[in-house]
Design a protein around this motif. Structure first.
Motif, PDB file in Angstrom:
ATOM      1  N   ILE A 165       0.840  -1.198   0.000  1.00  0.00           N
ATOM      2  CA  ILE A 165       0.000   0.000   0.000  1.00  0.00           C
ATOM      3  C   ILE A 165       0.877   1.251   0.000  1.00  0.00           C
ATOM      4  CG2 ILE A 165      -1.648   1.355   1.372  1.00  0.00           C
ATOM      5  CD1 ILE A 165      -2.828  -1.386   2.287  1.00  0.00           C
ATOM      6  N   VAL A 166       1.847   1.288   0.903  1.00  0.00           N
ATOM      7  CA  VAL A 166       2.707   2.467   1.027  1.00  0.00           C
ATOM      8  C   VAL A 166       3.495   2.700  -0.259  1.00  0.00           C
ATOM      9  CG1 VAL A 166       4.674   3.449   2.272  1.00  0.00           C
ATOM     10  CG2 VAL A 166       2.838   2.335   3.551  1.00  0.00           C
ATOM     11  N   CYS A 167       4.057   1.644  -0.832  1.00  0.00           N
ATOM     12  CA  CYS A 167       4.872   1.801  -2.046  1.00  0.00           C
ATOM     13  C   CYS A 167       4.047   2.250  -3.244  1.00  0.00           C
ATOM     14  CB  CYS A 167       5.614   0.511  -2.362  1.00  0.00           C
ATOM     15  SG  CYS A 167       6.983   0.215  -1.234  1.00  0.00           S
ATOM     16  N   ARG A 168       2.803   1.813  -3.314  1.00  0.00           N
ATOM     17  CA  ARG A 168       1.952   2.220  -4.440  1.00  0.00           C
ATOM     18  C   ARG A 168       1.436   3.647  -4.283  1.00  0.00           C
ATOM     19  NH1 ARG A 168       3.144  -0.455  -8.784  1.00  0.00           N
ATOM     20  NH2 ARG A 168       2.756  -2.659  -8.621  1.00  0.00           N
ATOM     21  N   MET A 169       1.324   4.102  -3.044  1.00  0.00           N
ATOM     22  CA  MET A 169       0.737   5.426  -2.831  1.00  0.00           C
ATOM     23  C   MET A 169       1.773   6.533  -2.652  1.00  0.00           C
ATOM     24  SD  MET A 169      -2.611   4.653  -0.513  1.00  0.00           S
ATOM     25  CE  MET A 169      -3.338   6.267  -0.826  1.00  0.00           C
ATOM     26  N   ILE A 170       2.932   6.184  -2.153  1.00  0.00           N
ATOM     27  CA  ILE A 170       3.943   7.192  -1.806  1.00  0.00           C
ATOM     28  C   ILE A 170       5.186   6.962  -2.654  1.00  0.00           C
ATOM     29  CG2 ILE A 170       5.310   8.182   0.090  1.00  0.00           C
ATOM     30  CD1 ILE A 170       2.217   8.405   0.464  1.00  0.00           C
ATOM     31  N   SER A 171       5.645   8.002  -3.321  1.00  0.00           N
ATOM     32  CA  SER A 171       6.779   7.837  -4.226  1.00  0.00           C
ATOM     33  C   SER A 171       8.132   8.063  -3.552  1.00  0.00           C
ATOM     34  CB  SER A 171       6.637   8.763  -5.433  1.00  0.00           C
ATOM     35  OG  SER A 171       6.554  10.105  -5.005  1.00  0.00           O
ATOM     36  N   ASP A 172       8.204   8.923  -2.561  1.00  0.00           N
ATOM     37  CA  ASP A 172       9.473   9.241  -1.916  1.00  0.00           C
ATOM     38  C   ASP A 172       9.909   8.126  -0.962  1.00  0.00           C
ATOM     39  OD1 ASP A 172      10.874  10.626   0.658  1.00  0.00           O
ATOM     40  OD2 ASP A 172      11.455  11.644  -1.212  1.00  0.00           O
ATOM     41  N   PRO A 173      11.103   7.543  -1.173  1.00  0.00           N
ATOM     42  CA  PRO A 173      11.563   6.424  -0.334  1.00  0.00           C
ATOM     43  C   PRO A 173      11.672   6.766   1.154  1.00  0.00           C
ATOM     44  CG  PRO A 173      12.939   6.625  -2.287  1.00  0.00           C
ATOM     45  CD  PRO A 173      12.041   7.819  -2.263  1.00  0.00           C
ATOM     46  N   TRP A 204      -7.969  -4.465   8.861  1.00  0.00           N
ATOM     47  CA  TRP A 204      -7.954  -3.311   9.767  1.00  0.00           C
ATOM     48  C   TRP A 204      -6.621  -2.571   9.649  1.00  0.00           C
ATOM     49  CZ3 TRP A 204      -5.300  -2.534  14.594  1.00  0.00           C
ATOM     50  CH2 TRP A 204      -5.800  -1.482  15.370  1.00  0.00           C
ATOM     51  N   ILE A 205      -5.517  -3.308   9.600  1.00  0.00           N
ATOM     52  CA  ILE A 205      -4.193  -2.691   9.471  1.00  0.00           C
ATOM     53  C   ILE A 205      -4.040  -2.042   8.089  1.00  0.00           C
ATOM     54  CG2 ILE A 205      -1.702  -3.170   9.370  1.00  0.00           C
ATOM     55  CD1 ILE A 205      -2.209  -5.218  11.662  1.00  0.00           C
ATOM     56  N   ALA A 206      -4.568  -2.677   7.068  1.00  0.00           N
ATOM     57  CA  ALA A 206      -4.524  -2.093   5.722  1.00  0.00           C
ATOM     58  C   ALA A 206      -5.305  -0.784   5.686  1.00  0.00           C
ATOM     59  CB  ALA A 206      -5.077  -3.076   4.694  1.00  0.00           C
ATOM     60  N   GLN A 207      -6.413  -0.722   6.420  1.00  0.00           N
ATOM     61  CA  GLN A 207      -7.203   0.509   6.483  1.00  0.00           C
ATOM     62  C   GLN A 207      -6.389   1.617   7.143  1.00  0.00           C
ATOM     63  OE1 GLN A 207     -10.753   0.276   8.898  1.00  0.00           O
ATOM     64  NE2 GLN A 207     -11.690   1.995   7.826  1.00  0.00           N
ATOM     65  N   ILE A 208      -5.696   1.301   8.212  1.00  0.00           N
ATOM     66  CA  ILE A 208      -4.837   2.291   8.868  1.00  0.00           C
ATOM     67  C   ILE A 208      -3.747   2.740   7.896  1.00  0.00           C
ATOM     68  CG2 ILE A 208      -3.120   2.617  10.713  1.00  0.00           C
ATOM     69  CD1 ILE A 208      -4.918   0.771  12.469  1.00  0.00           C
ATOM     70  N   SER A 209      -3.186   1.802   7.150  1.00  0.00           N
ATOM     71  CA  SER A 209      -2.140   2.120   6.171  1.00  0.00           C
ATOM     72  C   SER A 209      -2.667   3.064   5.096  1.00  0.00           C
ATOM     73  CB  SER A 209      -1.612   0.840   5.513  1.00  0.00           C
ATOM     74  OG  SER A 209      -1.121  -0.047   6.472  1.00  0.00           O
ATOM     75  N   TYR A 210      -3.801   2.705   4.531  1.00  0.00           N
ATOM     76  CA  TYR A 210      -4.402   3.511   3.477  1.00  0.00           C
ATOM     77  C   TYR A 210      -4.710   4.923   3.987  1.00  0.00           C
ATOM     78  CZ  TYR A 210      -7.769   5.102  -0.007  1.00  0.00           C
ATOM     79  OH  TYR A 210      -8.439   5.836  -0.953  1.00  0.00           O
ATOM     80  N   ASN A 211      -5.355   5.012   5.146  1.00  0.00           N
ATOM     81  CA  ASN A 211      -5.708   6.320   5.699  1.00  0.00           C
ATOM     82  C   ASN A 211      -4.473   7.150   6.021  1.00  0.00           C
ATOM     83  OD1 ASN A 211      -8.449   5.838   5.475  1.00  0.00           O
ATOM     84  ND2 ASN A 211      -8.633   5.050   7.552  1.00  0.00           N
ATOM     85  N   SER A 212      -3.425   6.509   6.520  1.00  0.00           N
ATOM     86  CA  SER A 212      -2.180   7.221   6.811  1.00  0.00           C
ATOM     87  C   SER A 212      -1.559   7.773   5.532  1.00  0.00           C
ATOM     88  CB  SER A 212      -1.179   6.294   7.518  1.00  0.00           C
ATOM     89  OG  SER A 212      -1.675   5.906   8.775  1.00  0.00           O
ATOM     90  N   CYS A 213      -1.563   6.986   4.482  1.00  0.00           N
ATOM     91  CA  CYS A 213      -1.033   7.445   3.189  1.00  0.00           C
ATOM     92  C   CYS A 213      -1.876   8.586   2.627  1.00  0.00           C
ATOM     93  CB  CYS A 213      -0.974   6.288   2.193  1.00  0.00           C
ATOM     94  SG  CYS A 213       0.300   5.072   2.575  1.00  0.00           S
ATOM     95  N   MET A 214      -3.190   8.459   2.719  1.00  0.00           N
ATOM     96  CA  MET A 214      -4.065   9.534   2.230  1.00  0.00           C
ATOM     97  C   MET A 214      -3.815  10.822   3.009  1.00  0.00           C
ATOM     98  SD  MET A 214      -5.823   8.434  -0.339  1.00  0.00           S
ATOM     99  CE  MET A 214      -7.290   9.432  -0.486  1.00  0.00           C
ATOM    100  N   ASP A 215      -3.675  10.722   4.321  1.00  0.00           N
ATOM    101  CA  ASP A 215      -3.375  11.902   5.144  1.00  0.00           C
ATOM    102  C   ASP A 215      -2.051  12.524   4.722  1.00  0.00           C
ATOM    103  OD1 ASP A 215      -5.713  11.476   6.568  1.00  0.00           O
ATOM    104  OD2 ASP A 215      -4.707  10.571   8.305  1.00  0.00           O
ATOM    105  N   HIS A 216      -1.058  11.683   4.485  1.00  0.00           N
ATOM    106  CA  HIS A 216       0.251  12.161   4.050  1.00  0.00           C
ATOM    107  C   HIS A 216       0.136  12.894   2.702  1.00  0.00           C
ATOM    108  CE1 HIS A 216       4.585  12.175   3.369  1.00  0.00           C
ATOM    109  NE2 HIS A 216       4.320  11.759   2.146  1.00  0.00           N
ATOM    110  N   LEU A 217      -0.585  12.304   1.767  1.00  0.00           N
ATOM    111  CA  LEU A 217      -0.742  12.924   0.447  1.00  0.00           C
ATOM    112  C   LEU A 217      -1.495  14.247   0.536  1.00  0.00           C
ATOM    113  CD1 LEU A 217      -1.523   9.728  -1.632  1.00  0.00           C
ATOM    114  CD2 LEU A 217       0.551  11.122  -1.768  1.00  0.00           C
TER     115      LEU A 217
END
Length: 179
Positions: free
Chosen positions: A36-44, A74-87
């Motif tokens: 999830i993180v690698c697909r949503m966030i480009s900066d290493p 549930w953990i994937a949801q936290i991951s997705y929401n964290s990435c969306m917040d970051h973006l």
């Protein structure tokens, strides 16, 4: 109720302070979170920081896990929401848009996986994530909806649009015989 008794046991052990149980939770979900993180966030560097933040959130929110879905969902949801917040915070969220071509080089090898991954990387973060969750992680529309907070119909619609964008990208950049 959560259909996986092993999840319940791990959560209960971790809540009692068993760090090895929490380590097992991380080991069982790290591929999903990384995907999830690698697909949503480009900066290493951002990816690394986000992955750590995600598991810190998981640890802090573990008492709130209600066993109504799989722990991984549930953990994937936290991951997705964290990435969306970051973006959103970085003002990088462009839902529904294909990202413009940059200085990236296109792979013209016959390796279809590399070609497809290059095409997927051109999608918006939301589309990349949906494609990954559905086609690579093999999650259902319902599970993806739980992770993303999107209704099943929207998940289907976005997946349709993502596939269409992939098809257009591939058609534009590659001749049929190259694929």
């Amino acid at each position: 109720m959560n259909p996986n008794p092993a999840d319940n046991h791990l959560v209960n052990m971790a809540l009692r302070g068993d760090t090895q149980a929490f380590g097992v939770i991380i080991k069982n979900t790290e591929k999903l979170v990384a995907g999830i993180v690698c697909r949503m966030i480009s900066d290493p560097e951002d990816r690394k920081d986000l992955a750590q933040d995600i598991y810190l959130k998981v640890y802090k929110q573990l008492p709130n896990f209600r066993h109504q879905s799989k722990l991984s969902t549930w953990i994937a949801q936290i991951s997705y929401n964290s990435c969306m917040d970051h973006l959103r915070k970085k003002k990088l969220l462009l839902p529904g848009e294909v990202m413009p071509e940059g200085s990236e080089t296109f792979i013209f090898s016959k390796d279809v996986t590399l070609i497809l991954n290059t095409a997927i990387d051109q999608l918006s973060p939301v589309y990349k994530t949906l494609i990954t969750l559905y086609h690579q992680e093999e999650l259902s529309y319902e599970e993806i909806g739980q992770i993303t907070g999107l209704p099943d119909g929207t998940v289907k619609n976005y997946l349709f649009r993502a596939r269409k964008a992939l098809r257009e990208y591939l058609t534009f950049h590659y001749k049929k015989e190259d694929l």
